[in-house]
Design an enzyme around this catalytic site. Sequence first.
Site, PDB file in Angstrom:
ATOM      1  N   HIS A 354      15.973  21.643 102.663  1.00 23.55           N
ATOM      2  CA  HIS A 354      15.116  20.463 102.775  1.00 23.55           C
ATOM      3  C   HIS A 354      14.244  20.561 104.012  1.00 23.55           C
ATOM      4  CE1 HIS A 354      17.146  17.685 105.783  1.00 23.55           C
ATOM      5  NE2 HIS A 354      18.214  18.370 105.475  1.00 23.55           N
ATOM      6  N   ASP A 364      18.438  20.452 111.994  1.00 24.61           N
ATOM      7  CA  ASP A 364      18.584  19.802 110.693  1.00 24.61           C
ATOM      8  C   ASP A 364      17.266  19.226 110.236  1.00 24.61           C
ATOM      9  OD1 ASP A 364      19.386  18.392 108.497  1.00 24.61           O
ATOM     10  OD2 ASP A 364      20.702  17.017 109.558  1.00 24.61           O
ATOM     11  N   GLU A 401      15.846  14.607 101.661  1.00 18.04           N
ATOM     12  CA  GLU A 401      17.275  14.878 101.577  1.00 18.04           C
ATOM     13  C   GLU A 401      18.048  13.867 102.392  1.00 18.04           C
ATOM     14  OE1 GLU A 401      21.110  16.816 103.025  1.00 18.04           O
ATOM     15  OE2 GLU A 401      19.460  15.930 104.110  1.00 18.04           O
ATOM     16  N   GLU A 402      17.465  13.484 103.543  1.00 14.81           N
ATOM     17  CA  GLU A 402      18.193  12.615 104.470  1.00 14.81           C
ATOM     18  C   GLU A 402      18.460  11.226 103.879  1.00 14.81           C
ATOM     19  OE1 GLU A 402      19.692  13.800 106.745  1.00 14.81           O
ATOM     20  OE2 GLU A 402      18.603  15.378 107.778  1.00 14.81           O
ATOM     21  N   ASP A 430      20.785  24.452 104.796  1.00  7.99           N
ATOM     22  CA  ASP A 430      20.338  23.191 105.390  1.00  7.99           C
ATOM     23  C   ASP A 430      20.205  23.421 106.892  1.00  7.99           C
ATOM     24  OD1 ASP A 430      20.126  20.581 106.360  1.00  7.99           O
ATOM     25  OD2 ASP A 430      21.389  19.718 104.834  1.00  7.99           O
ATOM     26  N   HIS A 514      21.075  14.303 114.031  1.00  6.79           N
ATOM     27  CA  HIS A 514      20.275  13.118 113.678  1.00  6.79           C
ATOM     28  C   HIS A 514      19.800  12.315 114.892  1.00  6.79           C
ATOM     29  CE1 HIS A 514      21.873  12.871 109.245  1.00  6.79           C
ATOM     30  NE2 HIS A 514      21.354  14.040 109.552  1.00  6.79           N
TER      31      HIS A 514
END
Length: 709
Positions: A354, A364, A401-402, A430, A514
């Site tokens: 992603h 990420d 995706e998140e 990922d 994140h």
Amino acid sequence: MALPLPPKPNSRLSSLLLPLLALLCLFLLYHSTRHSPFLSRNTPPLSQTTPAALFLSLSSAAAGGGAAAANATIAGDLRALTLRPHLAGTPAAAAPAAFVLSRLRAAGLRTLTREYSPLLSYPSAAAAAELSLLSPNGSLLAALSAAEPADPAARLVRPYHAYAPSGAAAAPAVYVNRGREEDFRALERIGVRVEGCVAIARRGGGNRGGVVARAAERGAAAVLIAGDPGGGVERGAVLLGGVGDPLTPGWGAAAAAERLGPEADEVRRRFPRIPSMPVAAATAAEILRTLGGPPPPPEWATEGLGFDIAGVGPGPNLVNFTYQEDRKLAIIQNVFGLIRGREEPDRYIIIGNHRDAWTYGAVDPNSGTAVLLDIARRFGILLRSGWRPRRTIILCSWDAEEFGMIGSTEWVEENLGNLHSKAVVYLNVDCAVQGPGFFAGATPQLDKLLIDVTKKVKDPDLGDGTVYHTWERTDGGINIERLARADSDFSAFLHYAGIPSADFYYGKEFPGYHTALDSYSWMENQGDPMFHRHVAVAEILGLLTLRLADDPVLPFDYVSYAAQLQEHANALSTLLDDGPSLEPIYSAIQEFSHAANEALKEGEKLQLQEKGENFSILWRRAFNDRLMLVERSFLEAEGLKGRWWFKHLLYSPPEDYESQLSFFPGIADAISRAANQSDMERQRIIQHEIWRVARAIQRAASALKGELF
Ligand SMILES: *[C@@H]1O[C@H](CO)[C@@H](O)[C@H](O)[C@H]1NC(C)=O
Ligand SMILES: *[C@@H]1O[C@H](CO)[C@@H](O)[C@H](O)[C@H]1NC(C)=O
Ligand SMILES: *[C@@H]1O[C@H](CO)[C@@H](O)[C@H](O)[C@H]1NC(C)=O
């Protein structure tokens, strides 16, 4: 996605144009071999080497003849991708999409895009989240920050939980440790109830939506989830029970598609019922230091907080929390790079990563994006040296995706018919690099291939030795995870479509997950200073792709699958008391194991015959189809009980996020649901799920055998 043939040229025009075109091509070819930054005079033609050897040689500057080394290209791509935050569905998401498209095109791949309009969730721009501490009589004690300390210029979306509903609470706070089932039970034992309160958890309690749901079940008014001390604030979705766009369950979220309304059961149960928000550790500490009530249960180590808390609450002070959500249909875009197969264009090897990120996304997911682009670059050079894969290779750059694996899920749902009959494998990457150490997850027919490939790739952290060499020496040795999680884009491919899948990464438990700390400078300074781990992941993934795309007989090993099933059954038997019988599963595994051994022999025979005379391409194709379709047999059309979207009876996520079983999800669900039933009823429910798994394995055995009788 269809694979359209090139348009037929107008014949009269083409008779004029063709000679001209041919001349132009010759000129370009001559020009490109002389000056191309990719293919130098040093690049050997494929007649003198193998595609795999050429692929591997392209990691160093020498073989590229003037091209930058792979690690430098990867570093440059990662920097370009992570210059700005690029949250899905926002205007900032356009730049990385265009970048990926241009890199795939520059590599010489055919590019395509596909857009969807799923329901995404953002914090309202009009009303900021507000957080304060009030004294018991309601007077203001302190305004608390809802911002992320590591993002002082507020360049990022402010910390929030996607799909948390708007709401307000002015209520006493309770500390719930990590918000796991066992944490709530520990509170109940010391007589503390969270009903009507604001539950404050610290991160690390597993599935984020699960933490919020457990608090909501117990009547909490709102949930705050604290980051780690010194770390950032962890954004994330709190959607429940599945993946993909909540309004289009089971079909693609095209702009003009049917959409369920918010009141539909299926939609409602995916949204949390109470508001929640992530907060900085320092913000949570300001509340937690004022809590009264009994001291924390002894089993809660509080060292993770950085201070001792006197009591877990509730109160006496109140937390005043308001949050305003902005839920809307947003546009997302998947980007594809395609290499059409030469002999079996209708068999797909799919590799995906992603692109969307909560923040800058250096780990990420764009470490994976940079890896994907390096693979595309190398495949481009292979193409120019004359290679054409036997099967079609599709590189996928997913969006959103998140928010719940939305880009990949919508695409799989939309193309289910084609994928069911033609997809050989899905390889996912990922967070490609988040630290040291190689980790892999895969469906078991890929184990052997994966291990073979890691023996050919240099260890990125040692002067000598291979990835395999180091992997084998880690604690617990080679350990390939089974993909029962639904936290990356393999979910729809495996759990919904039954396509053999794998997932890879370097490093675990990245502290900036994140948060604002997930930036290029972290990668450059700590994650992978020389970008050699990125190169290793690119080479593992690239070699796997080459084998799967080019091997005449698919490198799928079902003997190891059978062995894994036997281990699962043994592990399950230690969890079950005398009641339910595992006999149906054991006997199905025996059948499967027999078919696997026969298939192994047949594959070897085919490989020998290939060199001989009476070789049949159709026989090989039919044999490969059997290998390809075994995984589909583990699906059941009606899916898991109460969760129809999850159709894979061996590997889907269990409903209870804390289940001890990472396989046979239907049995795992039955065990946790049957806890309050009578003995007889419990046994009946579990036994039925055992039978379902046994039948799935039997179906797989007969698909592998390929005969009706
Ligand atoms: C409310 O409580 C605070 C301290 O907890 C106190 O300073 C304040 O005077 C109180 N206000 C009223 C109106 O009772
Ligand atoms: C809680 O905060 C909101 C938003 O700032 C404010 O409107 C409300 O009056 C506060 N509630 C109390 C009890 O102070
Ligand atoms: C690539 O690796 C070489 C050593 O193999 C190193 O000197 C160089 O700094 C690396 N490049 C980047 C961009 O990290």
